[in-house]
Design a protein around this motif. Structure first.
Motif, PDB file in Angstrom:
ATOM      1  N   VAL A  31      -6.856  -7.988   8.268  1.00 45.66           N
ATOM      2  CA  VAL A  31      -5.863  -6.814   8.414  1.00 45.66           C
ATOM      3  C   VAL A  31      -4.373  -7.444   8.036  1.00 45.66           C
ATOM      4  CG1 VAL A  31      -4.693  -4.736   8.840  1.00 45.66           C
ATOM      5  CG2 VAL A  31      -7.204  -5.672   9.841  1.00 45.66           C
ATOM      6  N   LEU A  32      -3.657  -6.773   7.316  1.00 43.87           N
ATOM      7  CA  LEU A  32      -1.655  -6.750   7.238  1.00 43.87           C
ATOM      8  C   LEU A  32      -1.442  -5.465   7.458  1.00 43.87           C
ATOM      9  CD1 LEU A  32      -2.406  -8.288   3.271  1.00 43.87           C
ATOM     10  CD2 LEU A  32      -1.472  -8.846   5.611  1.00 43.87           C
ATOM     11  N   PRO A  33       0.284  -5.848   8.346  1.00 41.94           N
ATOM     12  CA  PRO A  33       0.809  -4.787   8.916  1.00 41.94           C
ATOM     13  C   PRO A  33       1.477  -4.011   7.851  1.00 41.94           C
ATOM     14  CG  PRO A  33       2.387  -6.704   8.880  1.00 41.94           C
ATOM     15  CD  PRO A  33       0.747  -6.942   8.157  1.00 41.94           C
ATOM     16  N   GLU A  34       2.035  -2.829   8.377  1.00 38.18           N
ATOM     17  CA  GLU A  34       2.500  -1.224   7.765  1.00 38.18           C
ATOM     18  C   GLU A  34       3.496  -1.860   7.199  1.00 38.18           C
ATOM     19  OE1 GLU A  34       4.523   2.571   8.573  1.00 38.18           O
ATOM     20  OE2 GLU A  34       3.894   0.747  10.412  1.00 38.18           O
ATOM     21  N   TYR A  35       3.749  -1.460   5.644  1.00 34.58           N
ATOM     22  CA  TYR A  35       5.131  -1.865   5.052  1.00 34.58           C
ATOM     23  C   TYR A  35       5.186  -3.471   4.133  1.00 34.58           C
ATOM     24  CZ  TYR A  35       7.192   2.794   5.364  1.00 34.58           C
ATOM     25  OH  TYR A  35       7.033   4.390   5.047  1.00 34.58           O
ATOM     26  N   PHE A  36       3.752  -4.669   4.260  1.00 32.97           N
ATOM     27  CA  PHE A  36       4.338  -5.720   4.531  1.00 32.97           C
ATOM     28  C   PHE A  36       4.944  -6.018   3.357  1.00 32.97           C
ATOM     29  CE2 PHE A  36       0.288  -5.099   2.051  1.00 32.97           C
ATOM     30  CZ  PHE A  36      -0.122  -5.674   0.999  1.00 32.97           C
ATOM     31  N   ALA A  37       4.835  -5.435   2.371  1.00 39.97           N
ATOM     32  CA  ALA A  37       5.000  -6.216   0.818  1.00 39.97           C
ATOM     33  C   ALA A  37       7.307  -5.777   0.982  1.00 39.97           C
ATOM     34  CB  ALA A  37       5.121  -4.959  -0.273  1.00 39.97           C
ATOM     35  N   CYS A  38       7.534  -4.707   1.353  1.00 40.80           N
ATOM     36  CA  CYS A  38       8.842  -4.521   1.956  1.00 40.80           C
ATOM     37  C   CYS A  38       8.943  -3.570   2.862  1.00 40.80           C
ATOM     38  CB  CYS A  38       8.947  -3.849   0.718  1.00 40.80           C
ATOM     39  SG  CYS A  38      10.815  -3.161   0.370  1.00 40.80           S
ATOM     40  N   LEU A  39      10.053  -4.304   4.433  1.00 41.87           N
ATOM     41  CA  LEU A  39      10.257  -3.387   5.204  1.00 41.87           C
ATOM     42  C   LEU A  39      11.616  -3.196   5.055  1.00 41.87           C
ATOM     43  CD1 LEU A  39       9.340  -2.173   7.946  1.00 41.87           C
ATOM     44  CD2 LEU A  39       9.958  -4.213   8.695  1.00 41.87           C
ATOM     45  N   SER A  40      12.188  -2.054   4.475  1.00 43.14           N
ATOM     46  CA  SER A  40      14.016  -2.333   4.226  1.00 43.14           C
ATOM     47  C   SER A  40      14.180  -1.447   5.004  1.00 43.14           C
ATOM     48  CB  SER A  40      14.724  -1.823   2.845  1.00 43.14           C
ATOM     49  OG  SER A  40      15.947  -1.965   2.312  1.00 43.14           O
ATOM     50  N   ALA A  41      15.775  -1.569   5.735  1.00 47.00           N
ATOM     51  CA  ALA A  41      16.618  -0.473   6.181  1.00 47.00           C
ATOM     52  C   ALA A  41      16.947   0.278   5.381  1.00 47.00           C
ATOM     53  CB  ALA A  41      17.452  -1.637   7.289  1.00 47.00           C
ATOM     54  N   SER A  42      17.080   0.175   4.293  1.00 40.81           N
ATOM     55  CA  SER A  42      17.458   1.436   3.063  1.00 40.81           C
ATOM     56  C   SER A  42      16.552   1.831   2.632  1.00 40.81           C
ATOM     57  CB  SER A  42      18.414   0.529   2.248  1.00 40.81           C
ATOM     58  OG  SER A  42      18.526   1.404   0.375  1.00 40.81           O
ATOM     59  N   THR A  97     -13.349  -8.998   3.284  1.00 45.35           N
ATOM     60  CA  THR A  97     -12.069  -7.027   2.739  1.00 45.35           C
ATOM     61  C   THR A  97     -10.992  -7.214   3.473  1.00 45.35           C
ATOM     62  OG1 THR A  97     -14.768  -6.380   3.599  1.00 45.35           O
ATOM     63  CG2 THR A  97     -12.373  -4.807   3.586  1.00 45.35           C
ATOM     64  N   LEU A  98     -10.070  -6.607   3.021  1.00 41.51           N
ATOM     65  CA  LEU A  98      -8.425  -6.823   2.568  1.00 41.51           C
ATOM     66  C   LEU A  98      -8.493  -5.292   2.752  1.00 41.51           C
ATOM     67  CD1 LEU A  98      -6.072  -8.699   3.832  1.00 41.51           C
ATOM     68  CD2 LEU A  98      -6.135  -8.770   1.010  1.00 41.51           C
ATOM     69  N   HIS A  99      -7.916  -5.535   4.278  1.00 44.18           N
ATOM     70  CA  HIS A  99      -7.038  -4.366   4.952  1.00 44.18           C
ATOM     71  C   HIS A  99      -5.486  -4.640   4.369  1.00 44.18           C
ATOM     72  CE1 HIS A  99      -7.454  -0.443   7.526  1.00 44.18           C
ATOM     73  NE2 HIS A  99      -5.917  -0.613   7.439  1.00 44.18           N
ATOM     74  N   ALA A 100      -5.068  -3.425   3.705  1.00 41.15           N
ATOM     75  CA  ALA A 100      -3.802  -4.539   3.227  1.00 41.15           C
ATOM     76  C   ALA A 100      -2.826  -3.077   3.578  1.00 41.15           C
ATOM     77  CB  ALA A 100      -3.481  -3.933   1.485  1.00 41.15           C
ATOM     78  N   GLY A 101      -2.654  -3.104   4.746  1.00 43.47           N
ATOM     79  CA  GLY A 101      -1.746  -3.040   5.204  1.00 43.47           C
ATOM     80  C   GLY A 101      -0.805  -1.405   5.535  1.00 43.47           C
ATOM     81  N   SER A 102       0.661  -1.476   4.921  1.00 40.20           N
ATOM     82  CA  SER A 102       0.564  -0.667   3.841  1.00 40.20           C
ATOM     83  C   SER A 102       1.608  -0.792   3.213  1.00 40.20           C
ATOM     84  CB  SER A 102       1.331   1.106   5.135  1.00 40.20           C
ATOM     85  OG  SER A 102       2.142   0.503   5.653  1.00 40.20           O
ATOM     86  N   VAL A 103       2.075  -0.379   1.869  1.00 38.36           N
ATOM     87  CA  VAL A 103       3.658  -0.007   0.826  1.00 38.36           C
ATOM     88  C   VAL A 103       3.436   1.181   0.312  1.00 38.36           C
ATOM     89  CG1 VAL A 103       2.459  -2.224   0.338  1.00 38.36           C
ATOM     90  CG2 VAL A 103       1.791  -0.192  -0.789  1.00 38.36           C
ATOM     91  N   VAL A 104       4.694   1.080  -0.234  1.00 41.52           N
ATOM     92  CA  VAL A 104       4.903   2.783  -0.777  1.00 41.52           C
ATOM     93  C   VAL A 104       4.245   2.843  -2.064  1.00 41.52           C
ATOM     94  CG1 VAL A 104       6.735   3.900  -1.445  1.00 41.52           C
ATOM     95  CG2 VAL A 104       7.557   2.467   0.392  1.00 41.52           C
ATOM     96  N   GLU A 105       3.615   3.755  -1.839  1.00 43.27           N
ATOM     97  CA  GLU A 105       2.856   3.894  -3.420  1.00 43.27           C
ATOM     98  C   GLU A 105       3.677   5.419  -3.843  1.00 43.27           C
ATOM     99  OE1 GLU A 105      -1.159   6.838  -4.389  1.00 43.27           O
ATOM    100  OE2 GLU A 105      -0.720   6.481  -2.432  1.00 43.27           O
ATOM    101  N   SER A 106       4.100   4.871  -5.539  1.00 41.22           N
ATOM    102  CA  SER A 106       4.278   5.897  -6.314  1.00 41.22           C
ATOM    103  C   SER A 106       3.312   6.687  -6.321  1.00 41.22           C
ATOM    104  CB  SER A 106       5.250   5.058  -7.165  1.00 41.22           C
ATOM    105  OG  SER A 106       4.741   4.389  -7.809  1.00 41.22           O
TER     106      SER A 106
END
Length: 266
Positions: A37-48, A78-87
């Motif tokens: 399991v990866l964490p939330e917003y693992f690919a980008c966690l920005s204050a912007s 099995t990779l539970h890929a945290g979360s990312v921003v989906e467009s």
């Protein structure tokens, strides 16, 4: 089943974050974990807000999805890929993608409850300015175990977890970027409560330390909690991962001894 929860300190740089996530997934797989399991917003966690939205990628065509699909296939996990921003066109969602051992997508969950609050210390979070909310409850199966999906702020809404338990979940996974201010008082209490209520293994996988040039901070303390509510593994204040072996027989024993699922009136 051996599960790993990866704790990260993601920043604005997607390439660097994804490289770090891949390094940690490989290390967890080498340690014998079969559900990682990866964490939330693992690919980008920005204050912007704008940068966070711009980090979005279409599902399943985006490069992040391809990369971690290939990684799951290579490692046969099995990779539970945290979360990312989906467009999706102009819309954005906070989305979990789960990849099976052959790289196939076995689940996709869009976060239902968005974090629009002012936390102690005067820091304001307005997640709805970045992403829209999902509407669907999502589960998947691994090695005969049903796994339920949730993300971060969802943890404060027990009705979601009741529905996941009613769906037959044995494990619930919650990637998070829980704030330092709320995490110190609420993270463990809420995580243990959700495990006790649902009599499931609860995997709470978080970001740690600061981001946004030190303007915001995450609590970390990633945990695996058993169906009795006991913490069986917890991360220290560092980037890395924890592992735990889940015991199906223990889940059955807890549910047999205290059969709350059959006692619900409301």
């Amino acid at each position: 089943m051996k599960i790993a929860a990866i704790q990260m300190n993601s920043q604005d740089d997607k390439d660097a974050n994804c490289a770090e996530a891949e390094r940690l997934v490989r290390a967890a797989a080498a340690d014998g974990a079969t559900l990682i399991v990866l964490p939330e917003y693992f690919a980008c966690l920005s204050a912007s807000d704008s940068l966070q939205r711009e980090s979005g990628e279409p599902f399943p065509q985006g490069g992040i999805f391809h990369r971690f699909s290939a990684l799951a296939r290579e490692l046969k996990v099995t990779l539970h890929a945290g979360s990312v921003v989906e467009s999706e066109g102009a819309a954005r969602y906070n989305t979990t993608a789960v990849f099976g051992p052959t790289g196939e997508v076995i689940a996709k969950y869009r976060k239902i409850h968005l974090f629009d609050v002012e936390v102690p210390g005067g820091i304001t979070y307005l997640e709805s300015s970045r992403v829209g909310r999902g509407t669907e409850i999502v589960t998947y199966e691994v090695d005969g175990q049903k796994v339920g999906c949730a993300i971060c702020y969802d943890i404060r809404f027990p009705e979601l977890f009741r529905k996941l338990r009613d769906e037959g979940c044995d494990i619930i996974v919650l990637p998070a970027a829980f704030t330092l201010q709320t995490g110190k008082d609420h993270w463990e209490v809420l995580s243990r409560a959700r495990a006790i209520e649902t009599q499931t293994y609860f995997v709470a996988c978080g970001q740690v330390f600061t981001h946004g040039n030190g303007t915001k901070a995450c609590w970390g303390h990633s945990m695996v909690i058993d169906p009795w509510g006991s913490v069986v593994a917890q991360a220290s204040d560092r980037v890395g991962f924890i592992v735990a072996t889940l015991d199906d027989d223990y889940t059955a024993s807890v549910r047999r001894n205290v059969p709350v699922a059959s006692h619900h009136v409301l």
